[in-house]
Motif scaffolding. Structure first.
Motif, short mmCIF file in Angstrom:
data_model
loop_
_atom_site.label_atom_id
_atom_site.label_comp_id
_atom_site.label_asym_id
_atom_site.label_seq_id
_atom_site.Cartn_x
_atom_site.Cartn_y
_atom_site.Cartn_z
N GLY A 153 -26.84 116.10 -2.54
CA GLY A 153 -26.62 116.77 -3.82
C GLY A 153 -25.18 117.05 -4.17
N ALA A 154 -24.25 116.60 -3.37
CA ALA A 154 -22.83 116.85 -3.65
C ALA A 154 -22.30 115.86 -4.68
N ARG B 180 -24.26 110.06 2.58
CA ARG B 180 -24.98 111.23 3.11
C ARG B 180 -24.75 112.46 2.24
N PHE B 181 -23.53 112.69 1.82
CA PHE B 181 -23.26 113.86 0.98
C PHE B 181 -23.86 113.68 -0.41
N VAL C 78 -28.58 108.13 -6.70
CA VAL C 78 -28.24 109.33 -7.47
C VAL C 78 -27.63 108.91 -8.81
N ALA C 79 -27.44 109.86 -9.68
CA ALA C 79 -26.87 109.59 -11.00
C ALA C 79 -25.42 109.12 -10.88
N PRO C 80 -25.00 108.20 -11.75
CA PRO C 80 -23.63 107.69 -11.68
C PRO C 80 -22.56 108.78 -11.74
N THR D 8 -25.27 121.57 0.09
CA THR D 8 -24.08 121.02 -0.55
C THR D 8 -24.30 120.70 -2.03
N THR D 9 -25.43 121.08 -2.58
CA THR D 9 -25.67 120.85 -4.00
C THR D 9 -24.60 121.56 -4.84
#
Length: 255
Positions: free
Chosen positions: A30-31, A25-26, A52-54, A4-5
């Motif tokens: 990487g989504a 989860r997503f 993860v990144a904002p 899902t990246t």
């Protein structure tokens, strides 16, 4: 790299419960998550909680019962993230209906959110997916939609409607390249099920539910993601029983 990246995933009701767990989860897969909910505050912490990144999260404060607001939110999403690859229509509400205080307002609210909210979101997103010839839409129903349960006359009926919508859309939209799925959870520990005052069989944690939903949508090919199996199979079998046998069985089970 994950399957899902680079994908954009719109999740309604992402502020708490199943929706929040699925969003996390997503994100970890990487989504880019397009998180919507009535209250934007819980959505603001999704990126930090997922590590993860904002910019991996786009927050959209929207009430799914407001059709115009839903259309505007979807337009904003597509400007922000481009085409929406997956949609998980999870926003819902639950209120028991007691035998001694039948409340029409409980029906109004649950149908407005659980059914009307789904329909509003579908109206906003389906045309873009049809034009692109691709996309996945998951409607979150409930095992309670299979058959009538005590105190669930409003909630179960609304989720039965969601099931029928998903079944029809699966057939109607397949030729357009849209993969329609149905998610049918049993009891999942969330702020909504915390309202229950009875022992819930085979209770699943929200993180476990999210993992099952993620695997089913990303790796599975079947129409329905129903869990836990120990509850899903008996419920499906009960849906085939004649009324007399079903009511007799439920009297024994529920007292």
């Amino acid at each position: 790299m994950s399957e899902t990246t680079g994908e954009s995933v719109w999740i309604t009701g992402a502020g708490s419960g199943i929706g929040r767990a699925v969003a996390l989860r997503f994100l970890r897969a990487g989504a880019t998550v397009l998180a919507s909910g009535r209250d934007p505050d819980p959505l603001q912490t999704l990126a930090a909680d997922a590590g993860v990144a904002p910019e991996s999260v786009a927050v959209h404060a929207v009430d799914v019962t407001d059709r115009a607001a839903v259309h505007q939110a979807v337009a904003d999403m597509q400007v922000r993230a481009g085409p929406v690859d997956r949609v998980i229509l999870n926003a819902g509400t639950y209120q028991p209906v007691e035998a001694d205080s039948f409340d029409a307002a409980a029906f109004d609210r649950q149908f407005a959110v659980n059914v009307g909210g789904v329909v509003n979101c579908l109206e906003a997103i389906v045309p873009a997916m049809r034009a692109r010839g691709a996309g996945q839409i998951a409607l979150v129903g409930s095992l309670s939609g299979y058959r009538g349960l005590r105190r669930a006359s409003a909630y179960g009926a609304s989720k039965a409607a969601v099931m029928r919508i998903a079944e029809s859309l699966r057939q109607d939209q397949a030729a357009a390249g849209i993969d329609v799925r149905l998610v049918s959870p049993g009891f999942v520990r969330t702020p909504l099920t915390d309202r229950n005052d009875f022992e819930m069989p085979f209770l699943v944690e929200a993180e476990d539910a999210a993992e099952r939903i993620y695997r089913g949508l990303v790796h599975g090919r079947g129409f329905e993601i129903a869990f836990p199996r120990r509850l899903a199979w008996p419920v499906r079998l009960a849906s085939m029983l004649p009324y007399g046998l079903y009511f007799s069985m439920m009297r024994r089970v529920t007292g």
